[in-house]
Enzyme design. Structure first.
Site, mmCIF file in Angstrom:
data_model
loop_
_atom_site.group_PDB
_atom_site.id
_atom_site.type_symbol
_atom_site.label_atom_id
_atom_site.label_comp_id
_atom_site.label_asym_id
_atom_site.label_seq_id
_atom_site.Cartn_x
_atom_site.Cartn_y
_atom_site.Cartn_z
ATOM 1 N N LYS A 198 2.320 -7.475 -2.221
ATOM 2 C CA LYS A 198 0.852 -8.458 -2.609
ATOM 3 C C LYS A 198 0.457 -7.404 -3.322
ATOM 4 O O LYS A 198 0.531 -5.789 -2.968
ATOM 5 C CB LYS A 198 0.187 -8.161 -1.551
ATOM 6 C CG LYS A 198 -1.182 -8.352 -1.534
ATOM 7 C CD LYS A 198 -1.754 -9.589 -0.472
ATOM 8 C CE LYS A 198 -3.287 -9.916 -0.969
ATOM 9 N NZ LYS A 198 -4.066 -10.588 -0.173
ATOM 10 N N ARG A 208 -11.007 -16.096 -4.584
ATOM 11 C CA ARG A 208 -12.418 -15.093 -4.023
ATOM 12 C C ARG A 208 -13.510 -15.994 -4.210
ATOM 13 O O ARG A 208 -14.537 -15.527 -3.748
ATOM 14 C CB ARG A 208 -12.347 -13.694 -4.324
ATOM 15 C CG ARG A 208 -11.472 -12.872 -4.067
ATOM 16 C CD ARG A 208 -11.197 -11.284 -4.311
ATOM 17 N NE ARG A 208 -9.596 -10.666 -4.228
ATOM 18 C CZ ARG A 208 -9.783 -9.570 -5.221
ATOM 19 N NH1 ARG A 208 -10.284 -8.948 -6.046
ATOM 20 N NH2 ARG A 208 -8.695 -9.243 -4.909
ATOM 21 N N LYS A 220 -9.644 -3.654 -4.052
ATOM 22 C CA LYS A 220 -8.760 -3.105 -3.364
ATOM 23 C C LYS A 220 -7.028 -2.286 -3.980
ATOM 24 O O LYS A 220 -6.201 -2.559 -3.470
ATOM 25 C CB LYS A 220 -7.915 -5.158 -2.999
ATOM 26 C CG LYS A 220 -8.778 -5.471 -2.815
ATOM 27 C CD LYS A 220 -8.519 -7.034 -2.527
ATOM 28 C CE LYS A 220 -9.980 -8.006 -1.135
ATOM 29 N NZ LYS A 220 -9.533 -8.660 -0.746
ATOM 30 N N GLU A 236 7.732 -1.437 0.698
ATOM 31 C CA GLU A 236 7.338 -1.964 1.614
ATOM 32 C C GLU A 236 8.010 -3.225 2.963
ATOM 33 O O GLU A 236 7.363 -3.225 4.256
ATOM 34 C CB GLU A 236 6.273 -2.626 1.146
ATOM 35 C CG GLU A 236 4.957 -2.231 0.575
ATOM 36 C CD GLU A 236 4.169 -1.364 1.467
ATOM 37 O OE1 GLU A 236 4.033 -2.301 2.608
ATOM 38 O OE2 GLU A 236 2.982 -0.613 1.366
ATOM 39 N N LYS A 251 3.911 -11.720 -3.841
ATOM 40 C CA LYS A 251 2.719 -12.526 -4.310
ATOM 41 C C LYS A 251 1.547 -11.576 -5.124
ATOM 42 O O LYS A 251 1.577 -10.585 -5.260
ATOM 43 C CB LYS A 251 2.084 -12.362 -3.571
ATOM 44 C CG LYS A 251 0.070 -12.803 -3.519
ATOM 45 C CD LYS A 251 -0.314 -12.804 -2.262
ATOM 46 C CE LYS A 251 -1.962 -13.184 -2.435
ATOM 47 N NZ LYS A 251 -2.788 -13.113 -1.765
ATOM 48 N N SER A 277 -4.503 -18.434 -6.610
ATOM 49 C CA SER A 277 -4.781 -19.530 -7.514
ATOM 50 C C SER A 277 -4.920 -18.696 -8.506
ATOM 51 O O SER A 277 -5.594 -19.989 -9.282
ATOM 52 C CB SER A 277 -6.129 -19.045 -6.635
ATOM 53 O OG SER A 277 -6.347 -17.192 -6.703
ATOM 54 N N TYR A 316 -0.561 -24.370 -4.561
ATOM 55 C CA TYR A 316 -1.857 -24.683 -4.530
ATOM 56 C C TYR A 316 -1.410 -26.733 -5.145
ATOM 57 O O TYR A 316 -2.093 -27.248 -4.973
ATOM 58 C CB TYR A 316 -3.340 -24.227 -5.298
ATOM 59 C CG TYR A 316 -3.473 -23.636 -4.359
ATOM 60 C CD1 TYR A 316 -4.953 -24.068 -2.996
ATOM 61 C CD2 TYR A 316 -3.347 -22.052 -4.743
ATOM 62 C CE1 TYR A 316 -5.122 -22.377 -2.684
ATOM 63 C CE2 TYR A 316 -3.872 -20.552 -4.040
ATOM 64 C CZ TYR A 316 -4.482 -20.965 -3.210
ATOM 65 O OH TYR A 316 -4.384 -19.747 -2.312
HETATM 66 C C1 PBG Z 1 -7.083 -11.477 1.444
HETATM 67 C C2 PBG Z 1 -5.709 -12.345 0.010
HETATM 68 C C3 PBG Z 1 -5.922 -13.034 -0.934
HETATM 69 C C4 PBG Z 1 -5.107 -14.014 -1.170
HETATM 70 C C5 PBG Z 1 -4.475 -14.114 -0.316
HETATM 71 N N1 PBG Z 1 -5.361 -13.593 0.742
HETATM 72 C C6 PBG Z 1 -6.866 -12.679 -2.095
HETATM 73 C C7 PBG Z 1 -6.993 -10.609 -2.316
HETATM 74 O O1 PBG Z 1 -6.950 -9.684 -1.679
HETATM 75 O O2 PBG Z 1 -8.347 -10.344 -2.762
HETATM 76 C C8 PBG Z 1 -5.092 -14.560 -2.540
HETATM 77 C C9 PBG Z 1 -4.298 -15.785 -2.304
HETATM 78 C C10 PBG Z 1 -4.591 -16.734 -4.018
HETATM 79 O O3 PBG Z 1 -5.181 -15.618 -4.988
HETATM 80 O O4 PBG Z 1 -4.238 -18.179 -3.977
HETATM 81 N N2 PBG Z 1 -6.680 -11.397 2.365
#
Ligand code: PBG
Length: 328
Positions: A198, A208, A220, A236, A251, A277, A316
């Site tokens: 990730k 968010r 992050k 990982e 991701k 997203s 989505y």
């Molecule tokens: C956080 C989480 C995130 C997403 C899924 N779980 C956002 C982040 O890490 O800040 C993102 C999913 C998306 O953007 O569609 N645990």
């Protein structure tokens, strides 16, 4: 001019039926997981401005939406909770409270639709007053103490009936700890889909907004991966594999197809990709301007993500795709 060519690749493209015959990859509704947002209350369908067509649903309307998806052959869902700030604290205590809206909704969904696959999110951010995936102390994200909370949350989600837990937090060692807590409590059938690779991505922006979960301070980058790195994804993934993950996830998806392929080539368990997203928002925005053909671009993206090695795609677009596919 007449060329003497022993091989003319165009022969395999000369008609629609031949193209269907030679096609290597095809996305189906059963490859997809639909991420959905839950909010408190009743009869609520709150639009997310940067994600047209996506809503925060209260539990009652979420059930209707799931039923509509099931009728389209889309049967796997990933649920994320939206909480008011008043429920959040620095230890994400509400995350494992049996009466929170999330655990209640999991129980209700599995009661109404026992055959669906319900995936959860394991991370602190929707419940944390700091908006980080882990516990913040003196400006740092504390790894090992966070894992205590992740384990409690995982156990509560398994008890509520989740089929797959999705640790999205990127703390070190969490898959092994979650697995052993589940085993001890008798949940050996509960699966884990690890968000293995990730990345610290700007493509998460609209999510968010959907959850009101942006970090209050900092970013992050001390736990999510640097988009510049590829080999680290193997580190990982190896850890998560050894610690007992059933699926490995990459991701975001489209900008990380090399990472998907890398994991596909190196592991025997199914690889998932999360089309996040921001990837959705880009297509929607361009299509709304008449600059891209949404259906064609969407189908192409999903196909390319699958071609790169992802058997499972969180998207989505899942519901729209399933509806389109059903009419083919
Ligand atoms: C956080 C989480 C995130 C997403 C899924 N779980 C956002 C982040 O890490 O800040 C993102 C999913 C998306 O953007 O569609 N645990």
């Amino acid at each position: 001019m007449k060329l003497e060519l022993p091989r003319r690749p165009r022969r395999n493209r000369k008609s629609a039926v031949i193209r269907d015959l030679v096609r290597e990859h095809e996305v189906t509704a059963s490859d997809l997981i639909f991420p959905m947002f839950l909010t408190a209350g009743q009869s609520i369908q709150h639009p997310i401005a940067s994600m047209p067509g996506i809503f925060r649903f209260s539990e009652d309307l979420l059930l209707n939406e799931i039923e509509a998806c099931m009728n389209l052959g889309l049967k796997s869902f990933a649920l994320f909770p939206h909480l008011e700030d008043s429920f959040k604290d620095s230890m994400a205590t509400i995350s494992y409270n049996k009466n929170n809206i999330y655990l209640k909704a999991i129980r209700t969904i599995k009661k109404h639709f026992p055959e669906c696959v319900l995936m959860t999110d394991v991370a602190l951010d929707p419940y944390s007053s700091d908006g980080h995936d882990g516990i913040v102390k003196n400006g740092k994200i504390i790894n090992d103490e966070t894992i205590d909370v992740l384990c409690k949350m995982s156990l509560a989600q398994a008890e509520a009936g989740a089929d797959i837990l999705g640790p999205s937090d990127m703390m070190d060692g969490r898959i092994g700890e979650i697995r052993s807590v589940l085993e001890e409590a008798g949940f050996s059938e509960t699966s884990i889909m690890s968000y293995s690779a990730k990345y610290a991505s700007a493509f998460y922006g609209p999510f968010r907004e959907a959850l009101d979960s942006a970090p209050k301070n900092g970013d992050k980058k001390t736990y999510q991966m640097d988009p510049a790195n590829q080999a680290e994804a193997l580190v990982e993934a190896e850890l998560d594999y050894d610690e007992g993950a059933d699926f490995l996830m990459v991701k975001p998806a489209l900008a990380y197809l090399d990472v998907i392929k890398l994991l596909y080539d190196n592991f025997e368990i199914p690889i998932a990709a999360y089309q996040v997203s921001g990837e959705y928002a880009m297509v929607k925005a361009a299509a709304a301007n008449g600059w891209l053909d949404e259906v064609k671009v969407r189908n192409e993206m999903l196909t390319c993500i699958k071609r790169s090695g992802a058997k499972i795609i969180l998207s989505y677009f899942a519901k729209d795709f399933a509806a389109w596919k059903k009419n083919q």
